[in-house]
Enzyme design. Sequence first.
Site, PDB file in Angstrom:
ATOM      1  N   SER A 133       9.185  99.325-111.136  1.00  8.72           N
ATOM      2  CA  SER A 133       9.769  99.918-112.351  1.00  8.72           C
ATOM      3  C   SER A 133       8.638 100.193-113.336  1.00  8.72           C
ATOM      4  O   SER A 133       7.599  99.516-113.305  1.00  8.72           O
ATOM      5  CB  SER A 133      10.751  98.934-112.980  1.00  8.72           C
ATOM      6  OG  SER A 133      11.143  99.382-114.260  1.00  8.72           O
ATOM      7  N   TYR A 145      13.952  91.014-116.308  1.00 12.38           N
ATOM      8  CA  TYR A 145      13.713  92.189-115.464  1.00 12.38           C
ATOM      9  C   TYR A 145      12.219  92.523-115.425  1.00 12.38           C
ATOM     10  O   TYR A 145      11.636  92.718-114.353  1.00 12.38           O
ATOM     11  CB  TYR A 145      14.516  93.364-116.026  1.00 12.38           C
ATOM     12  CG  TYR A 145      14.435  94.630-115.205  1.00 12.38           C
ATOM     13  CD1 TYR A 145      15.145  94.748-114.015  1.00 12.38           C
ATOM     14  CD2 TYR A 145      13.654  95.711-115.615  1.00 12.38           C
ATOM     15  CE1 TYR A 145      15.086  95.913-113.260  1.00 12.38           C
ATOM     16  CE2 TYR A 145      13.590  96.871-114.877  1.00 12.38           C
ATOM     17  CZ  TYR A 145      14.309  96.973-113.694  1.00 12.38           C
ATOM     18  OH  TYR A 145      14.246  98.130-112.951  1.00 12.38           O
TER      19      TYR A 145
HETATM   20  P1  NAI Z   1      21.946 100.609-109.094  1.00 10.86           P
HETATM   21  O1  NAI Z   1      22.461  99.461-109.877  1.00 10.86           O
HETATM   22  O2  NAI Z   1      22.642 101.915-109.226  1.00 10.86           O
HETATM   23  O3  NAI Z   1      21.879 100.226-107.540  1.00 10.86           O
HETATM   24  C1  NAI Z   1      21.344  98.995-107.133  1.00 10.86           C
HETATM   25  C2  NAI Z   1      21.960  98.604-105.802  1.00 10.86           C
HETATM   26  O4  NAI Z   1      21.438  97.318-105.459  1.00 10.86           O
HETATM   27  C3  NAI Z   1      23.497  98.473-105.865  1.00 10.86           C
HETATM   28  O5  NAI Z   1      24.078  99.191-104.798  1.00 10.86           O
HETATM   29  C4  NAI Z   1      23.724  96.973-105.739  1.00 10.86           C
HETATM   30  O6  NAI Z   1      24.929  96.648-105.050  1.00 10.86           O
HETATM   31  C5  NAI Z   1      22.502  96.540-104.943  1.00 10.86           C
HETATM   32  N1  NAI Z   1      22.249  95.119-105.098  1.00 10.86           N
HETATM   33  C6  NAI Z   1      22.295  94.374-106.234  1.00 10.86           C
HETATM   34  N2  NAI Z   1      22.069  93.091-105.950  1.00 10.86           N
HETATM   35  C7  NAI Z   1      21.869  93.014-104.604  1.00 10.86           C
HETATM   36  C8  NAI Z   1      21.597  91.963-103.707  1.00 10.86           C
HETATM   37  N3  NAI Z   1      21.498  90.688-104.125  1.00 10.86           N
HETATM   38  N4  NAI Z   1      21.433  92.254-102.394  1.00 10.86           N
HETATM   39  C9  NAI Z   1      21.564  93.524-101.940  1.00 10.86           C
HETATM   40  N5  NAI Z   1      21.831  94.573-102.739  1.00 10.86           N
HETATM   41  C10 NAI Z   1      21.984  94.307-104.059  1.00 10.86           C
HETATM   42  O7  NAI Z   1      20.417 100.758-109.506  1.00 10.86           O
HETATM   43  P2  NAI Z   1      19.310 101.870-109.190  1.00 10.86           P
HETATM   44  O8  NAI Z   1      18.971 102.523-110.452  1.00 10.86           O
HETATM   45  O9  NAI Z   1      19.671 102.687-108.022  1.00 10.86           O
HETATM   46  O10 NAI Z   1      18.116 100.884-108.829  1.00 10.86           O
HETATM   47  C11 NAI Z   1      17.390 100.898-107.614  1.00 10.86           C
HETATM   48  C12 NAI Z   1      16.067 100.212-107.864  1.00 10.86           C
HETATM   49  O11 NAI Z   1      15.317 100.979-108.796  1.00 10.86           O
HETATM   50  C13 NAI Z   1      16.166  98.809-108.462  1.00 10.86           C
HETATM   51  O12 NAI Z   1      15.194  97.979-107.878  1.00 10.86           O
HETATM   52  C14 NAI Z   1      15.880  99.044-109.937  1.00 10.86           C
HETATM   53  O13 NAI Z   1      15.369  97.900-110.553  1.00 10.86           O
HETATM   54  C15 NAI Z   1      14.845 100.145-109.834  1.00 10.86           C
HETATM   55  N6  NAI Z   1      14.664 100.921-111.043  1.00 10.86           N
HETATM   56  C16 NAI Z   1      15.699 101.654-111.587  1.00 10.86           C
HETATM   57  C17 NAI Z   1      15.467 102.444-112.681  1.00 10.86           C
HETATM   58  C18 NAI Z   1      16.516 103.332-113.275  1.00 10.86           C
HETATM   59  O14 NAI Z   1      16.249 103.927-114.323  1.00 10.86           O
HETATM   60  N7  NAI Z   1      17.669 103.501-112.687  1.00 10.86           N
HETATM   61  C19 NAI Z   1      14.162 102.449-113.363  1.00 10.86           C
HETATM   62  C20 NAI Z   1      13.161 101.673-112.713  1.00 10.86           C
HETATM   63  C21 NAI Z   1      13.422 100.932-111.598  1.00 10.86           C
END
Ligand code: NAI
Length: 250
Positions: A133, A145
Amino acid sequence: MQRLRDRVIVVTGAAQGQGAAQTAALAREGAQVIATDVRPPRSEPTEGTVVARSLDVTDEEGWSALAAWLRDAHGRVDGLVNNAGITWRARVGQVAAADFLRVQAVNTLGPLLGIQRLAPLLPRGGSIVNVGSSAALTGHYPVAYTASKWALRGVAKAACTELGPRGIRVNTVHPGFVETPMTASAAPAFRAANLAATPLGRTGAPEEIAAVVVFLLCEEASYITGAEIPVDGGLTAHGGVKPISDALRD
Ligand code: NAI
């Protein structure tokens, strides 16, 4: 030409957001994607070979079961995308110890367990991509985070050193503000402040992160390991001085 034809690639957190976009992009490139998550997918992928499996990335036995299944079904795994992550928007003064540890468990321990359990199945030329991130490069306010993503950089650096002699690459992408269910819950002020700090002046799409993840899994990236690639519209490039540039612009 499909760049990942028949490669077996595991994606965590694949049910929605960036993980779903990565799954679709990998499938388009011909990969056999093992799309894992703690929750069922929001929509079924329409292209390529995708197998959905349940996996909580904090569950050691779950990782071991996945490794055993991969060994039986494919005899190997060519790539791992440590994408699953959670946020917790509590500041330094407020964050509870249990919440701090919960975020570290998913965002830092989860990727470590994935690397640990799947590395034995990765052949020479295998590739691991961690989703960090922009918070991992800055003093972003949600401390649990931010700390978890800085720690993930450490995991990636150690794993790159450890696995390099086996021809396995480990890289990290650092997304900025990306339109997913995670950011849909962010306060309007958070979105506005991010846009003001982003030179490209817009948020990112999950597909724009997925494209870099795919590249790092491909042979084209064969000499890249231990790298960290911000995919953030320039958010972290200016080190906080964008307001000065903006203030003096004619
Ligand atoms: P999101 O919340 O839309 O999706 C995250 C997914 O991870 C969900 O499907 C959730 O069920 C799954 N998840 C959560 N806990 C889990 C666990 N214990 N085991 C397996 N799966 C689990 O978030 P997004 O935005 O798609 O995030 C993806 C990655 O990108 C994350 O690592 C997030 O920290 C990172 N990120 C996101 C940003 C953003 O602006 N959306 C910015 C920078 C990093």
